[in-house]
Design a protein around this motif. Structure first.
Motif, mmCIF file in Angstrom:
data_model
loop_
_atom_site.group_PDB
_atom_site.id
_atom_site.type_symbol
_atom_site.label_atom_id
_atom_site.label_comp_id
_atom_site.label_asym_id
_atom_site.label_seq_id
_atom_site.Cartn_x
_atom_site.Cartn_y
_atom_site.Cartn_z
ATOM 1 N N VAL A 260 0.864 -1.180 0.000
ATOM 2 C CA VAL A 260 0.000 0.000 0.000
ATOM 3 C C VAL A 260 0.900 1.229 0.000
ATOM 4 C CG1 VAL A 260 -1.812 1.250 1.214
ATOM 5 C CG2 VAL A 260 -1.720 -1.253 1.359
ATOM 6 N N LEU A 261 0.732 2.083 -0.983
ATOM 7 C CA LEU A 261 1.645 3.221 -1.109
ATOM 8 C C LEU A 261 1.329 4.286 -0.063
ATOM 9 C CD1 LEU A 261 1.859 3.479 -4.988
ATOM 10 C CD2 LEU A 261 3.675 2.781 -3.405
ATOM 11 N N VAL A 262 2.342 4.688 0.666
ATOM 12 C CA VAL A 262 2.165 5.733 1.682
ATOM 13 C C VAL A 262 3.258 6.780 1.538
ATOM 14 C CG1 VAL A 262 1.053 4.247 3.389
ATOM 15 C CG2 VAL A 262 3.549 4.469 3.406
ATOM 16 N N ASN A 263 2.954 7.982 2.031
ATOM 17 C CA ASN A 263 3.990 9.017 2.078
ATOM 18 C C ASN A 263 4.744 8.897 3.405
ATOM 19 O OD1 ASN A 263 2.341 10.043 4.026
ATOM 20 N ND2 ASN A 263 1.554 11.739 2.775
ATOM 21 N N ARG A 264 5.602 9.867 3.661
ATOM 22 C CA ARG A 264 6.410 9.798 4.887
ATOM 23 C C ARG A 264 5.558 9.862 6.152
ATOM 24 N NH1 ARG A 264 10.237 8.082 2.066
ATOM 25 N NH2 ARG A 264 12.267 9.109 1.943
ATOM 26 N N HIS A 265 4.310 10.330 5.983
ATOM 27 C CA HIS A 265 3.422 10.404 7.146
ATOM 28 C C HIS A 265 2.545 9.166 7.258
ATOM 29 C CE1 HIS A 265 4.692 14.607 6.946
ATOM 30 N NE2 HIS A 265 4.345 14.673 8.228
ATOM 31 N N LEU A 266 2.853 8.148 6.462
ATOM 32 C CA LEU A 266 2.136 6.875 6.474
ATOM 33 C C LEU A 266 0.697 7.032 5.993
ATOM 34 C CD1 LEU A 266 3.588 5.724 9.915
ATOM 35 C CD2 LEU A 266 4.343 4.935 7.665
ATOM 36 N N GLU A 267 0.447 8.121 5.229
ATOM 37 C CA GLU A 267 -0.876 8.377 4.678
ATOM 38 C C GLU A 267 -0.969 7.791 3.274
ATOM 39 O OE1 GLU A 267 -1.041 12.742 6.932
ATOM 40 O OE2 GLU A 267 -0.313 12.532 4.867
ATOM 41 N N THR A 268 -2.107 7.184 2.954
ATOM 42 C CA THR A 268 -2.312 6.696 1.593
ATOM 43 C C THR A 268 -2.852 7.836 0.746
ATOM 44 O OG1 THR A 268 -4.599 6.066 1.958
ATOM 45 C CG2 THR A 268 -2.927 4.439 2.540
ATOM 46 N N ASN A 269 -3.234 7.525 -0.507
ATOM 47 C CA ASN A 269 -3.788 8.571 -1.367
ATOM 48 C C ASN A 269 -5.188 8.984 -0.923
ATOM 49 O OD1 ASN A 269 -4.635 5.935 -2.172
ATOM 50 N ND2 ASN A 269 -5.534 6.864 -4.002
ATOM 51 N N ILE A 270 -5.838 8.194 -0.075
ATOM 52 C CA ILE A 270 -7.196 8.507 0.381
ATOM 53 C C ILE A 270 -7.111 9.114 1.786
ATOM 54 C CG2 ILE A 270 -9.479 7.534 0.899
ATOM 55 C CD1 ILE A 270 -8.757 7.119 -1.996
ATOM 56 N N PRO A 271 -7.769 10.248 1.993
ATOM 57 C CA PRO A 271 -7.734 10.861 3.327
ATOM 58 C C PRO A 271 -8.277 9.896 4.398
ATOM 59 C CG PRO A 271 -8.736 12.344 1.725
ATOM 60 C CD PRO A 271 -8.552 11.053 1.023
ATOM 61 N N ASP A 272 -7.730 9.964 5.561
ATOM 62 C CA ASP A 272 -8.147 9.148 6.709
ATOM 63 C C ASP A 272 -7.868 7.652 6.544
ATOM 64 O OD1 ASP A 272 -9.082 11.434 7.986
ATOM 65 O OD2 ASP A 272 -11.065 11.236 7.034
ATOM 66 N N VAL A 273 -7.099 7.299 5.545
ATOM 67 C CA VAL A 273 -6.691 5.892 5.402
ATOM 68 C C VAL A 273 -5.167 5.824 5.464
ATOM 69 C CG1 VAL A 273 -6.716 3.826 3.951
ATOM 70 C CG2 VAL A 273 -8.709 5.332 4.004
ATOM 71 N N TYR A 274 -4.672 5.008 6.366
ATOM 72 C CA TYR A 274 -3.229 4.895 6.586
ATOM 73 C C TYR A 274 -2.804 3.443 6.417
ATOM 74 C CZ TYR A 274 -4.245 9.306 8.976
ATOM 75 O OH TYR A 274 -4.678 10.564 9.290
ATOM 76 N N ALA A 275 -1.524 3.241 6.183
ATOM 77 C CA ALA A 275 -1.012 1.868 6.155
ATOM 78 C C ALA A 275 0.313 1.827 6.890
ATOM 79 C CB ALA A 275 -0.845 1.386 4.717
ATOM 80 N N ILE A 276 0.495 0.784 7.675
ATOM 81 C CA ILE A 276 1.734 0.645 8.450
ATOM 82 C C ILE A 276 2.200 -0.817 8.455
ATOM 83 C CG2 ILE A 276 1.382 2.595 10.011
ATOM 84 C CD1 ILE A 276 0.239 0.632 12.060
ATOM 85 N N GLY A 277 3.439 -1.007 8.829
ATOM 86 C CA GLY A 277 3.987 -2.360 8.976
ATOM 87 C C GLY A 277 4.414 -2.959 7.652
ATOM 88 N N ASP A 278 4.420 -4.288 7.610
ATOM 89 C CA ASP A 278 4.911 -5.028 6.439
ATOM 90 C C ASP A 278 4.201 -4.648 5.149
ATOM 91 O OD1 ASP A 278 6.157 -6.413 8.452
ATOM 92 O OD2 ASP A 278 5.673 -8.399 7.670
ATOM 93 N N CYS A 279 2.907 -4.256 5.246
ATOM 94 C CA CYS A 279 2.119 -4.083 4.027
ATOM 95 C C CYS A 279 2.288 -2.684 3.429
ATOM 96 C CB CYS A 279 0.643 -4.378 4.292
ATOM 97 S SG CYS A 279 -0.151 -3.151 5.333
ATOM 98 N N ALA A 280 2.968 -1.793 4.157
ATOM 99 C CA ALA A 280 3.115 -0.421 3.662
ATOM 100 C C ALA A 280 4.354 -0.298 2.783
ATOM 101 C CB ALA A 280 3.211 0.544 4.841
ATOM 102 N N GLU A 281 4.217 0.498 1.714
ATOM 103 C CA GLU A 281 5.358 0.738 0.835
ATOM 104 C C GLU A 281 5.570 2.241 0.724
ATOM 105 O OE1 GLU A 281 5.041 -1.073 -3.031
ATOM 106 O OE2 GLU A 281 6.787 0.012 -3.805
ATOM 107 N N GLN A 282 6.787 2.685 1.007
ATOM 108 C CA GLN A 282 7.096 4.107 0.898
ATOM 109 C C GLN A 282 6.983 4.524 -0.569
ATOM 110 O OE1 GLN A 282 7.836 6.725 2.968
ATOM 111 N NE2 GLN A 282 7.131 5.427 4.666
#
Lengths: 433, 538
Positions: A260-282
């Protein structure tokens, strides 16, 4: 009241939930299809080996969740509808969220090998994988031999597990030395020998061609690509790495690549949706020298700690400190602080020391232009995280580190110390170099 | 004894033979219990103990020396004996029964009553006892010998199991030495000094009050006083141990200097009991029970000892240095100053429940002291049948009633029958954790005034739970380690097994300065330094 829903009850999901609870009274729900309660994934091996029972791998008592007002929901998320902020479950029900955290971890890699989905062919990641190996390899009469494919951290753990029940193990490693994409040559070679000393049939430089089935759809044997040799076995461990467990997200508007693509703030492209851990991709690139996807216990925890701040109104960037990691190869403990690559990169050099008993060694990496200490791998000698973290921050030079190594020792009391030998070898190497 | 070694599953032929040898050794003892009269007792005793020790040694060598060095816990939770299976329960019941017979019906072991010669098992040990002390054996000599044999044989096994770990090896060598020399050989040899006009009580130097609850009984104190300089030396040494030596060592090294390096109860737990360490309950309920229980036992033991001493001071004061009131007042003042000091200087480290508990137990103790000072306890009669379901119909003075009840309830039932008999069910440190008043005192000190702690290595914990699982004291070690927090718990006996089994090198027992010893953190080392600064400050 804001409803925070976290998909995944692993270390990342649970850490973010705990920290949100510490800082707020938001409604929190953790969703998992795997187990009722959080358990330590890294401890699965010890259940099979009989060191612990499953309940001992659960870091919090079952009453903890109610006491902290964290709701647990067992269910498999089928899809995420971001427009209506709704999760649809495989079981038919749905759940509304205000804030969503995706922390679904990884799944074992399967590279399209024929027979990879047969009963008895499996990875070692989930509780279900543990149940499966218990079913297929309860003892050495049911499982006469196991073949493990992929020489990484999970592969060697699986080998240790099967070994504990006297099940013969053949360990197929694609590389010509164990985990040598990460470990420098001397360390990797030492682990090769250690594996063999445990009577594990280590086959370096071999690939899996196919897994053959018996008449009941169970694993019967494997065929090796290079030699065509067929090895009879009842279990095949597929441990060639892991990748993000995000199939259920593909139908949503959340942007994904491998993770799941996230920025440096662990935010995805959709507001209020975040991804962390193994499944997150910078999204842009890995942070510092880190990879864009970090499937490590510690980084999952750190992302959880950070994201909880953001969700509680203190928006923060994920800025991990100095790299560290650890593992255990059968009887040999491994810790690493800072960066030590398998081969020194440009303007880098390694100092390697190995004890004559072949179970302890260290590799120190430093910058050859200014002698700055860059990192250390230590095998069989415990070292202090805090000290190395400080030395890395202070950008100490390698001479300082080698001279002050006794400060970093973390072995139990009365253990024999090797810092003098190490320093002597280091000094000696400088003189001859 | 070989029963407590790993299951008979997948064991080698050599191990089967060793197991058989050990069982034959035990069987000889069993035959003796049933009054089989062996023709040559020294030979049969030697054969029996030799088989038990030899069997355990061979078994352990085969179990550990055939493998590479490392953690050897494979199958612990599968084996019947170590996972509360049939074998575990059978062993538990066998041990419990043995303790009941030992404490309350020694005649069934063959102890000669009213001057009669020993028979059975006790008689089998007569030759060894004669060799050491010059007297015939008692049931306690039999028990002491078997206890020492168990610590030596299983101590050897433990040293092989942890042959890569020098802390474990030295610690085990230490408990083996203190048991053999201080608890067994020296007291027996000292008994040889006794004559018609000189006699010393059986004196295990390391066995301090309050673990040794009869340390200040009148007969014992009298014997010491009458035994001239030597006796006085031992009496004074006993007091110095309590007030000087033990606090000093506990300050420097934590209570482990005693509990897992010296103590006999600890010695058995760490050796023969090692196979059961994981069975202790780690839940918060058990912890709560532990805090109530162990502190209550301490109060009970203090009150009993004060009652006993103040009574004989009351009617016999010209024999001693103290009068009853001087004694009671000094105890009262000592406890008040101690508590006031703790409440003042350590107020930030005490939470509400510790505060309440301390005050409550203090008031209770002082109330007893006041009661003792106004009444002559020897004039208050207690009929034991009310407390023993009519089994014991004697009438006691109040002080000896307390003393008997303590000896029975705590000394026999708690530390022996439950503490050791229930090893395979409750784990190997139930007594040390729930009952030992000595552990309570050192524990309070360890928590508040000691350099000892288990250091957590930054952010390296993976929450696997091996540490908690192997903690014999039921401490949830992981709960601290996964928060990056040092473990500073009063109950920790410093066995070091949590550190040994940790697969990531996260735990280290060490003595260091008191500053930063207790270090609660919210964000672990390795994360954003600004975030750590922000959150870890408060």
């Amino acid at each position: 009241m804001e409803h925070v829903v976290i998909i995944g009850n692993g270390i990342s999901g649970v850490t973010v939930a705990r920290h949100i609870r510490k800082n707020s009274n938001k409604k929190i729900t953790i969703v998992s299809a795997e187990t009722d309660y959080f358990f330590s994934r890294t401890a699965l091996m010890y259940i099979y080996m009989g060191h612990m029972k499953f309940e001992h791998t659960q870091p919090y008592e079952n009453s903890f969740w109610k006491k902290n007002n964290i709701e647990l929901k067992k269910g498999f998320v089928k899809s995420i509808e971001t427009a209506s902020k709704t999760l649809q479950f495989e079981e038919g029900d749905s759940l509304q969220y205000d804030t969503l955290v995706i922390a679904t971890g990884s799944k074992p890699n399967k590279f399209g090998w024929p027979g990879q989905d047969l009963e008895g062919a499996q990875g070692l990641y989930s509780k279900q994988d543990l149940d499966s190996i218990e079913r297929n390899a309860p003892d050495n009469k049911t499982c006469k031999r196991a073949v493990i494919v992929g020489g990484g951290l999970i592969g060697i753990e699986l080998a240790e597990m099967l070994n504990s029940r006297s099940i013969p193990v053949t360990f197929l490693v694609r590389e010509n030395s164990f985990w040598n994409g990460v470990l420098p040559e001397g360390e990797s070679a030492m682990i090769n020998r250690h594996i063999k000393n445990h009577h594990i049939d280590l086959r370096l430089g071999f690939n899996l061609k196919e897994i053959k089935s018996d008449e009941n759809g169970k694993v019967k044997s494997v065929v090796i690509t290079e030699t065509g040799e067929e090895i009879d076995c009842n279990v095949v461990g597929l441990t060639a790495g892991v990748s993000p467990n995000i199939d259920f997200i593909k139908s949503s508007t959340i942007e994904i690549n491998r993770g799941v693509l996230v920025n440096r703030h662990l935010e995805t492209n959709i507001p209020d949706v975040y991804a962390i851990g193994d499944c997150a991709e910078q999204r842009d690139s890995g942070i510092g020298e880190r990879r864009p996807i970090e499937a490590v216990w510690y980084t999952g925890r750190m992302m959880g700690e950070t994201l909880a701040q953001t969700i509680c109104g203190n928006r923060r960037e994920y800025k991990p400190g100095h790299w560290f990691n650890s593992a255990k190869f059968l009887d040999i403990e491994y810790q690493t602080y800072g960066w030590v690559y398998a081969k020194p990169r440009e303007n880098e050099a390694h100092f390697h020391w190995k004890h004559e008993d072949d179970t302890k060694c260290i590799t120190v990496c430093y910058d050859t232009t200014n002698n700055t200490f860059l990192g250390i791998n230590t095998f069989g000698i415990r070292m202090r995280h805090e000290i190395f973290d400080r030395w890395l921050t202070e950008k100490r030079d390698v001479d300082y580190v080698m001279k002050n190594l006794p400060q970093a020792n973390f072995d139990p009391e009365f253990y024999k110390h090797f810092e003098k030998d190490i320093l002597a070898a280091y000094t000696n190497q400088l003189q001859t170099a | 004894m070989s029963l407590a070694t790993p299951d008979a599953l997948n064991i080698t032929t050599k191990q089967k033979i060793a197991l058989a040898a050990g069982l034959v050794g035990l069987f000889i003892l069993l035959l003796a219990v049933f009054n089989v009269d062996f023709p040559n007792r020294p030979v049969f005793l030697a054969i029996s103990l030799g088989l038990v020790i030899g069997g355990t040694i061979i078994y352990s060598r085969e179990a550990y020396l055939t493998k590479l060095e490392g953690i050897k816990n494979d199958g612990t939770w599968f084996k019947s004996i170590s996972s509360r299976g049939v074998l575990g329960w059978a062993l538990g019941i066998f041990l419990t029964t043995f303790y009941i017979v030992l404490y309350f019906f020694p005649k069934y072991l063959g102890l000669g009553v009213d001057g009669a010669a020993n028979t059975g098992l006790v008689a089998l040990f007569d030759p060894l006892s004669n060799l050491l002390s010059g007297n015939n054996a008692s049931q306690w000599f039999v028990y002491g010998t078997l206890y020492t044999v168990a610590i030596l044989a299983f101590g050897y096994k433990f040293m092989l199991k942890y042959r890569h770990n020098r802390y474990q090896q030295l610690r085990t060598a230490s408990v083996m030495f203190f048991q053999t020399a201080f608890a067994f050989v020296i007291p027996e040899l000292m008994a040889r000094l006794n004559s018609d006009d000189f006699s010393l009580p059986y004196n295990d130097l390391k066995n301090m009050w309050p673990l040794n609850y009869y340390a200040f009984d009148q007969w014992r104190v009298d014997q010491f006083i009458n035994a001239q300089t030597v006796g006085l030396f031992f009496l004074i040494l006993g007091v110095v141990m309590i007030f000087v030596i033990s606090p000093f060592l506990t300050y420097k090294y934590g209570k482990r200097w005693y509990c897992s390096w010296v103590c006999g109860c600890g010695g058995l737990a760490e050796t023969a009991g090692d196979a059961f360490r994981h069975l202790s309950d780690k839940g918060t309920k058990a912890w709560k029970l532990e805090r109530w229980m162990i502190n209550s036992v301490l109060v009970f033991s203090v009150v009993t000892t004060v009652a006993v001493i103040s009574t004989y001071l009351g009617y016999d004061s010209e024999k001693y240095w103290f009068t009853k009131s001087v004694f009671l007042i000094s105890i009262g003042v000592f406890l008040t100053v101690l508590l006031a000091g703790i409440l003042y200087f350590k107020r930030e480290e005490l939470n509400k429940s510790a505060f309440k508990g301390a005050i409550g137990f203090y008031i209770l103790t002082i109330a007893f002291l006041v009661f003792f000072s106004f009444f002559d306890l020897s004039q208050i009669k207690i009929n034991a049948s009310y407390f023993s379901f009519g089994l014991n119909q004697n009438s006691y003075n109040f002080d000896s009633a307390l003393r008997s009840f303590y000896g029975f309830g705590i000394g026999s039932i708690f530390s022996g029958v439950i503490g050791t008999g229930f090893y395979p069910i409750l784990g190997n440190r139930t007594w040390c954790r729930m009952g030992c008043p000595m552990a309570t005192i050192m524990g309070i000190q360890q928590r508040l005034f000691s350099r000892f702690r288990i250091t957590t290595n930054g952010g390296q914990c993976i929450s696997c739970g091996n540490c908690s699982n192997s903690c014999e004291m039921g401490i949830d070690v992981r709960a601290y380690a996964q928060k990056g927090e040092n473990i500073v718990r009063s109950s920790c006996v410093g066995c070091g097994v949590c550190s040994a089994v940790c697969p990531r090198g996260v735990l280290k027992l060490e003595n260091d300065s008191m500053d930063g010893r207790i270090n609660p953190t919210e964000v672990l080392l390795g994360n954003d330094v600004d975030l750590m600064d922000l959150l870890n400050k408060n």
